[in-house]
Design a protein around this motif. Structure first.
Motif, PDB file in Angstrom:
ATOM      1  N   UNK A   1      59.300  28.080  46.322  1.00 11.36           N
ATOM      2  CA  UNK A   1      58.784  28.902  47.426  1.00 11.36           C
ATOM      3  C   UNK A   1      57.535  28.262  48.013  1.00 11.36           C
ATOM      4  N   UNK A   2      57.535  28.023  49.307  1.00 12.46           N
ATOM      5  CA  UNK A   2      56.379  27.419  49.968  1.00 12.46           C
ATOM      6  C   UNK A   2      55.401  28.506  50.423  1.00 12.46           C
ATOM      7  N   UNK A   3      54.117  28.188  50.385  1.00 16.32           N
ATOM      8  CA  UNK A   3      53.102  29.152  50.804  1.00 16.32           C
ATOM      9  C   UNK A   3      52.630  28.839  52.221  1.00 16.32           C
ATOM     10  N   UNK A   4      52.261  29.878  52.922  1.00  8.65           N
ATOM     11  CA  UNK A   4      51.617  29.729  54.228  1.00  8.65           C
ATOM     12  C   UNK A   4      50.184  30.247  54.090  1.00  8.65           C
ATOM     13  N   UNK A   5      49.226  29.375  54.307  1.00  8.71           N
ATOM     14  CA  UNK A   5      47.819  29.707  54.115  1.00  8.71           C
ATOM     15  C   UNK A   5      47.039  29.360  55.379  1.00  8.71           C
ATOM     16  N   UNK A   6      46.106  30.226  55.747  1.00 11.34           N
ATOM     17  CA  UNK A   6      45.306  29.986  56.950  1.00 11.34           C
ATOM     18  C   UNK A   6      43.821  29.912  56.596  1.00 11.34           C
ATOM     19  N   UNK A   7      43.058  29.235  57.454  1.00 10.52           N
ATOM     20  CA  UNK A   7      41.609  29.171  57.253  1.00 10.52           C
ATOM     21  C   UNK A   7      40.975  30.552  57.396  1.00 10.52           C
ATOM     22  N   UNK A   8      41.517  31.348  58.306  1.00 10.80           N
ATOM     23  CA  UNK A   8      40.930  32.668  58.568  1.00 10.80           C
ATOM     24  C   UNK A   8      41.042  33.588  57.360  1.00 10.80           C
ATOM     25  N   UNK A   9      42.103  33.482  56.603  1.00  9.80           N
ATOM     26  CA  UNK A   9      42.325  34.378  55.464  1.00  9.80           C
ATOM     27  C   UNK A   9      42.046  33.666  54.136  1.00  9.80           C
ATOM     28  N   UNK A  10      42.984  32.867  53.693  1.00 14.09           N
ATOM     29  CA  UNK A  10      42.808  32.131  52.433  1.00 14.09           C
ATOM     30  C   UNK A  10      41.520  31.303  52.455  1.00 14.09           C
ATOM     31  N   UNK A  11      41.263  30.665  53.576  1.00 14.33           N
ATOM     32  CA  UNK A  11      40.089  29.802  53.664  1.00 14.33           C
ATOM     33  C   UNK A  11      38.763  30.528  53.612  1.00 14.33           C
ATOM     34  N   UNK A  12      38.782  31.837  53.833  1.00 12.97           N
ATOM     35  CA  UNK A  12      37.530  32.601  53.859  1.00 12.97           C
ATOM     36  C   UNK A  12      37.086  33.070  52.475  1.00 12.97           C
ATOM     37  N   UNK A  13      37.928  32.900  51.450  1.00 13.44           N
ATOM     38  CA  UNK A  13      37.627  33.414  50.112  1.00 13.44           C
ATOM     39  C   UNK A  13      36.956  32.331  49.274  1.00 13.44           C
ATOM     40  N   UNK A  14      35.862  32.685  48.606  1.00 10.02           N
ATOM     41  CA  UNK A  14      35.179  31.747  47.713  1.00 10.02           C
ATOM     42  C   UNK A  14      36.081  31.378  46.546  1.00 10.02           C
ATOM     43  N   UNK A  15      36.025  30.108  46.171  1.00  9.60           N
ATOM     44  CA  UNK A  15      36.927  29.616  45.130  1.00  9.60           C
ATOM     45  C   UNK A  15      36.163  28.849  44.057  1.00  9.60           C
ATOM     46  N   UNK A  16      36.647  28.987  42.827  1.00 11.82           N
ATOM     47  CA  UNK A  16      36.117  28.272  41.664  1.00 11.82           C
ATOM     48  C   UNK A  16      37.290  27.660  40.927  1.00 11.82           C
ATOM     49  N   UNK A  17      37.093  26.480  40.354  1.00  8.55           N
ATOM     50  CA  UNK A  17      38.147  25.852  39.563  1.00  8.55           C
ATOM     51  C   UNK A  17      37.614  25.556  38.167  1.00  8.55           C
ATOM     52  N   UNK A  18      38.404  25.896  37.154  1.00 10.30           N
ATOM     53  CA  UNK A  18      38.087  25.555  35.764  1.00 10.30           C
ATOM     54  C   UNK A  18      39.106  24.518  35.305  1.00 10.30           C
ATOM     55  N   UNK A  19      38.651  23.296  35.116  1.00  7.87           N
ATOM     56  CA  UNK A  19      39.530  22.192  34.740  1.00  7.87           C
ATOM     57  C   UNK A  19      39.801  22.192  33.238  1.00  7.87           C
ATOM     58  N   UNK A  20      41.048  21.944  32.874  1.00  6.82           N
ATOM     59  CA  UNK A  20      41.456  21.836  31.477  1.00  6.82           C
ATOM     60  C   UNK A  20      41.601  20.349  31.147  1.00  6.82           C
ATOM     61  N   UNK A  21      40.663  19.829  30.376  1.00  3.59           N
ATOM     62  CA  UNK A  21      40.500  18.387  30.256  1.00  3.59           C
ATOM     63  C   UNK A  21      41.545  17.696  29.379  1.00  3.59           C
ATOM     64  N   UNK A  22      42.212  18.443  28.486  1.00  2.00           N
ATOM     65  CA  UNK A  22      43.252  17.841  27.645  1.00  2.00           C
ATOM     66  C   UNK A  22      44.657  18.196  28.135  1.00  2.00           C
ATOM     67  N   UNK A  23      44.750  18.628  29.361  1.00  2.00           N
ATOM     68  CA  UNK A  23      46.001  19.164  29.912  1.00  2.00           C
ATOM     69  C   UNK A  23      47.026  18.055  30.142  1.00  2.00           C
ATOM     70  N   UNK A  24      48.239  18.242  29.616  1.00  2.00           N
ATOM     71  CA  UNK A  24      49.320  17.293  29.879  1.00  2.00           C
ATOM     72  C   UNK A  24      50.459  17.953  30.664  1.00  2.00           C
ATOM     73  N   UNK A  25      50.233  19.191  31.119  1.00  6.08           N
ATOM     74  CA  UNK A  25      51.179  19.861  32.011  1.00  6.08           C
ATOM     75  C   UNK A  25      50.746  19.660  33.461  1.00  6.08           C
ATOM     76  N   UNK A  26      49.501  20.005  33.767  1.00  2.00           N
ATOM     77  CA  UNK A  26      48.881  19.671  35.059  1.00  2.00           C
ATOM     78  C   UNK A  26      47.713  18.757  34.714  1.00  2.00           C
ATOM     79  N   UNK A  27      47.878  17.479  34.931  1.00  2.00           N
ATOM     80  CA  UNK A  27      46.911  16.496  34.446  1.00  2.00           C
ATOM     81  C   UNK A  27      45.545  16.685  35.097  1.00  2.00           C
TER      82      UNK A  27
END
Length: 270
Positions: A202-228
């Protein structure tokens, strides 16, 4: 007279001690938050149990989403899509009496991105934990196939009707929780079930006005071999996220180091 002087000196000393203690007190905790936690593929809501307990103990509210087609849910897999997952999360957020900290892991990153596009005004912050972070027009498969360092692809087993994806069972703990205790590994195996396949495309449709307006944080998993980690870095850069934390775990940090995950979620919400 001497007695009065001694008494005054004692009082002064006590006042000084109290002032020093007051100066060493920890600042009061921030305003309690409402967290909405979304699990990833091949897992279910149980993975958040310890993190939820820690967040609640810290005075926060927690809503754990049970995605259709996972855990004990019996929704037919042909009825599932990323939009179905998204709408399940939107329904869960409707229970909250304030804006939420919306957290997604792995495939859950696709889901929370779609939610943010639909109801950005209800989300105080998006937190991705070892998660797929798409650009508009992308599906999970688009991102996963571009991750040459992932070990997941060769271990997938599609069903005959192509509606589910299984993982070679002798590789499950190696992929998802290689750094877990024997008890945690057993928990993952006991709760495992094949994953609905349709939402992956399923493809997502994202816009700057909506999705782009939300603050985002990322927590990286450093030993990850599923999503490197390299793939995580590319998605972070593409999304322009500048608030990034790291945790030195496999793909399932909430099982390997739940207390550390809860602490990071509290920091991320500030």
């Amino acid at each position: 007279m001497k007695t009065s002087i001694v008494r005054m000196l004692c009082i002064a000393a006590i006042i000084a001690m109290l002032a020093a203690c007051a100066g060493n007190e920890k600042p009061p905790a921030g305003t309690p938050k409402t967290y909405v936690l979304v699990h990833g593929a091949w897992q279910a809501s149980y993975v958040w149990d310890s993190v939820q307990a820690d967040l609640v103990k810290s005075g926060n509210k927690v809503i754990v989403v049970k995605l259709p087609g996972h855990g004990t849910d019996s929704t037919a897999v042909y009825q599932l899509s990323l939009d179905v997952y998204r709408d399940k999360v939107i329904d869960a957020i409707a229970q909250a009496d304030s804006n939420v900290i919306l957290v997604g892991h792995s495939m859950g990153g696709m889901v929370i991105s779609g939610v943010a596009e639909k109801i950005p005004h209800k989300i105080g912050k998006l937190v991705y934990i070892g998660a797929f972070l798409p650009a508009t027009g992308q599906a999970l498969t688009d991102l996963a196939y571009s991750d040459s360092a992932s070990r997941l692809g060769p271990l997938l087993i599609p069903s005959a009707n192509q509606l589910t994806l299984d993982v070679k069972h002798d590789s499950l703990t190696y992929l998802f929780i290689n750094d877990g205790t024997p008890a945690i590994k057993s928990l993952l195996l006991a709760n495992y079930r094949a994953e609905p396949a349709i939402p992956f495309t399923s493809k997502v449709t994202l816009t700057k006005a909506n999705f782009g307006s939300v603050n985002k944080v990322y927590i990286k998993t450093l030993q990850d071999i599923v999503i490197s980690p390299a793939m995580q870095n590319r998605m972070i850069a593409a999304a322009g996220i500048d608030k990034v934390y790291t945790i030195n775990t496999s793909h399932s940090p909430f099982l390997a180091q739940p207390h550390a995950v809860a602490d990071l979620l509290i920091k991320a919400a500030q």
